[in-house]
Scaffold this motif. Structure first.
Motif, PDB file in Angstrom:
ATOM      1  N   PHE A  21      57.915  38.980  52.660  1.00 42.01           N
ATOM      2  CA  PHE A  21      58.659  40.225  52.470  1.00 42.01           C
ATOM      3  C   PHE A  21      58.821  40.499  50.965  1.00 42.01           C
ATOM      4  N   SER A  22      59.149  39.462  50.223  1.00 42.11           N
ATOM      5  CA  SER A  22      59.315  39.595  48.778  1.00 42.11           C
ATOM      6  C   SER A  22      58.014  40.011  48.094  1.00 42.11           C
ATOM      7  N   VAL A  23      56.901  39.435  48.535  1.00 39.05           N
ATOM      8  CA  VAL A  23      55.601  39.831  47.973  1.00 39.05           C
ATOM      9  C   VAL A  23      55.377  41.322  48.189  1.00 39.05           C
ATOM     10  N   ALA A  24      55.645  41.787  49.406  1.00 37.81           N
ATOM     11  CA  ALA A  24      55.381  43.184  49.750  1.00 37.81           C
ATOM     12  C   ALA A  24      56.307  44.154  49.029  1.00 37.81           C
ATOM     13  N   PHE A  25      57.587  43.827  48.986  1.00 38.02           N
ATOM     14  CA  PHE A  25      58.571  44.821  48.558  1.00 38.02           C
ATOM     15  C   PHE A  25      59.238  44.543  47.207  1.00 38.02           C
ATOM     16  N   VAL A  26      58.919  43.394  46.598  1.00 33.96           N
ATOM     17  CA  VAL A  26      59.489  43.087  45.282  1.00 33.96           C
ATOM     18  C   VAL A  26      58.380  42.777  44.273  1.00 33.96           C
ATOM     19  N   ILE A  27      57.589  41.745  44.551  1.00 34.28           N
ATOM     20  CA  ILE A  27      56.590  41.288  43.584  1.00 34.28           C
ATOM     21  C   ILE A  27      55.507  42.337  43.335  1.00 34.28           C
ATOM     22  N   ASN A  28      54.909  42.880  44.401  1.00 38.34           N
ATOM     23  CA  ASN A  28      53.847  43.867  44.205  1.00 38.34           C
ATOM     24  C   ASN A  28      54.326  45.115  43.470  1.00 38.34           C
ATOM     25  N   PRO A  29      55.498  45.672  43.802  1.00 36.83           N
ATOM     26  CA  PRO A  29      55.952  46.818  43.005  1.00 36.83           C
ATOM     27  C   PRO A  29      56.175  46.467  41.528  1.00 36.83           C
ATOM     28  N   ILE A  30      56.652  45.261  41.253  1.00 39.23           N
ATOM     29  CA  ILE A  30      56.815  44.839  39.852  1.00 39.23           C
ATOM     30  C   ILE A  30      55.454  44.771  39.172  1.00 39.23           C
ATOM     31  N   LEU A  31      54.493  44.101  39.821  1.00 47.43           N
ATOM     32  CA  LEU A  31      53.159  43.982  39.231  1.00 47.43           C
ATOM     33  C   LEU A  31      52.507  45.341  39.040  1.00 47.43           C
ATOM     34  N   ASN A  32      52.671  46.217  40.025  1.00 51.09           N
ATOM     35  CA  ASN A  32      52.048  47.534  39.936  1.00 51.09           C
ATOM     36  C   ASN A  32      52.650  48.408  38.852  1.00 51.09           C
ATOM     37  N   ALA A  33      53.839  48.072  38.384  1.00 50.67           N
ATOM     38  CA  ALA A  33      54.471  48.835  37.310  1.00 50.67           C
ATOM     39  C   ALA A  33      54.025  48.366  35.922  1.00 50.67           C
ATOM     40  N   LEU A  34      53.319  47.247  35.863  1.00 50.13           N
ATOM     41  CA  LEU A  34      52.836  46.734  34.585  1.00 50.13           C
ATOM     42  C   LEU A  34      51.596  47.502  34.142  1.00 50.13           C
ATOM     43  N   PRO A  35      51.288  47.456  32.846  1.00 48.36           N
ATOM     44  CA  PRO A  35      50.046  48.083  32.383  1.00 48.36           C
ATOM     45  C   PRO A  35      48.850  47.491  33.138  1.00 48.36           C
ATOM     46  N   GLU A  36      47.784  48.262  33.263  1.00 48.21           N
ATOM     47  CA  GLU A  36      46.661  47.957  34.149  1.00 48.21           C
ATOM     48  C   GLU A  36      46.152  46.521  34.069  1.00 48.21           C
ATOM     49  N   ASP A  37      45.803  46.047  32.883  1.00 43.55           N
ATOM     50  CA  ASP A  37      45.261  44.692  32.790  1.00 43.55           C
ATOM     51  C   ASP A  37      46.294  43.652  33.212  1.00 43.55           C
ATOM     52  N   SER A  38      47.539  43.849  32.817  1.00 45.19           N
ATOM     53  CA  SER A  38      48.592  42.905  33.194  1.00 45.19           C
ATOM     54  C   SER A  38      48.812  42.906  34.698  1.00 45.19           C
ATOM     55  N   GLY A 112      37.421  41.903  32.702  1.00 43.87           N
ATOM     56  CA  GLY A 112      36.003  42.035  32.382  1.00 43.87           C
ATOM     57  C   GLY A 112      35.070  42.040  33.573  1.00 43.87           C
ATOM     58  N   ASN A 113      35.534  41.533  34.728  1.00 42.59           N
ATOM     59  CA  ASN A 113      34.608  41.453  35.858  1.00 42.59           C
ATOM     60  C   ASN A 113      35.110  42.142  37.128  1.00 42.59           C
ATOM     61  N   ARG A 114      36.251  42.759  37.048  1.00 43.73           N
ATOM     62  CA  ARG A 114      36.782  43.389  38.264  1.00 43.73           C
ATOM     63  C   ARG A 114      35.933  44.606  38.638  1.00 43.73           C
ATOM     64  N   PRO A 115      35.833  44.876  39.945  1.00 42.31           N
ATOM     65  CA  PRO A 115      35.041  46.034  40.373  1.00 42.31           C
ATOM     66  C   PRO A 115      35.781  47.341  40.090  1.00 42.31           C
ATOM     67  N   ALA A 116      35.053  48.406  40.090  1.00 40.92           N
ATOM     68  CA  ALA A 116      35.655  49.718  39.816  1.00 40.92           C
ATOM     69  C   ALA A 116      36.710  50.081  40.854  1.00 40.92           C
ATOM     70  N   ASP A 117      36.541  49.607  42.085  1.00 40.91           N
ATOM     71  CA  ASP A 117      37.486  49.951  43.150  1.00 40.91           C
ATOM     72  C   ASP A 117      38.571  48.886  43.364  1.00 40.91           C
ATOM     73  N   TRP A 118      38.894  48.105  42.346  1.00 41.90           N
ATOM     74  CA  TRP A 118      39.840  47.005  42.513  1.00 41.90           C
ATOM     75  C   TRP A 118      41.205  47.482  42.996  1.00 41.90           C
ATOM     76  N   LYS A 119      41.644  48.631  42.516  1.00 41.82           N
ATOM     77  CA  LYS A 119      42.953  49.143  42.969  1.00 41.82           C
ATOM     78  C   LYS A 119      42.915  49.516  44.446  1.00 41.82           C
ATOM     79  N   GLN A 120      41.832  50.124  44.887  1.00 40.81           N
ATOM     80  CA  GLN A 120      41.704  50.475  46.303  1.00 40.81           C
ATOM     81  C   GLN A 120      41.681  49.218  47.175  1.00 40.81           C
ATOM     82  N   GLN A 121      41.002  48.174  46.702  1.00 41.15           N
ATOM     83  CA  GLN A 121      40.966  46.921  47.456  1.00 41.15           C
ATOM     84  C   GLN A 121      42.362  46.290  47.546  1.00 41.15           C
ATOM     85  N   LEU A 122      43.109  46.324  46.441  1.00 42.65           N
ATOM     86  CA  LEU A 122      44.469  45.778  46.477  1.00 42.65           C
ATOM     87  C   LEU A 122      45.378  46.626  47.366  1.00 42.65           C
ATOM     88  N   ASN A 123      45.175  47.933  47.353  1.00 39.34           N
ATOM     89  CA  ASN A 123      45.966  48.793  48.244  1.00 39.34           C
ATOM     90  C   ASN A 123      45.638  48.516  49.714  1.00 39.34           C
TER      91      ASN A 123
END
Length: 151
Positions: A21-38, A112-123
């Motif tokens: 639950f924490s991963v879904a509703f706490v950790i991921n929103p925190i990570l998603n608020a960081l600058p792209e590479d971070s 350096g090696n992430r695919p162009a659709d990395w955000k879609q895959q994480l979503n």
């Protein structure tokens, strides 16, 4: 001895639910608020860390529920425990078929090696994860109900 097993199983599954639950509703929103590479590096690190721990936790939870169901077979509420076990099996199957393949790719990505659709895959991973969280919350609720009923 059965009472101790019931409590230990419920606590183990409950803590697992809390982490997911924490991963879904706490950790991921925190990570998603960081600058792209971070954000991407944080997701990769989380995938490596939790990817090593969660399989043992899921299988261990399932084993505990199975032992509870067998040990308490003739007790009131065993059907709740069996149903919770079935839901945990669904969560494991979902993990193996839907979430783990994405996580395995994600944990190796770097800027350096992430695919162009990395955000879609994480979503996509997160959408599957929301469903898995709902499934394990339902399993946990059934275990709590069985525990209260004295299964």
């Amino acid at each position: 001895m059965l009472s101790a097993l019931e409590v230990v199983t419920t606590v183990v599954v409950g803590v697992m639910v809390g982490v997911e639950f924490s991963v879904a509703f706490v950790i991921n929103p925190i990570l998603n608020a960081l600058p792209e590479d971070s954000a991407q590096l944080g997701h990769a690190h989380g995938g490596r860390m939790l990817g090593a721990v969660m399989p043992v936790w899921y299988i261990g939870s399932l084993v505990l529920v199975a032992v509870w169901a067998v040990a308490g077979w003739h007790h009131h509420g065993t059907g709740l425990v069996v149903t919770a076990g079935a839901l945990l099996i669904v969560s494991v199957i979902m993990s193996i078929l839907l979430l783990v393949p994405i996580n395995n790719r994600n944990r190796e990505w770097t800027p350096g090696n992430r695919p162009a659709d990395w955000k879609q895959q994480l979503n996509r991973w997160l959408r599957f994860h929301y469903v898995r969280v709902a499934v394990i919350i339902a399993a946990f609720a059934l275990l709590v109900t069985a525990l209260v009923r004295g299964a």
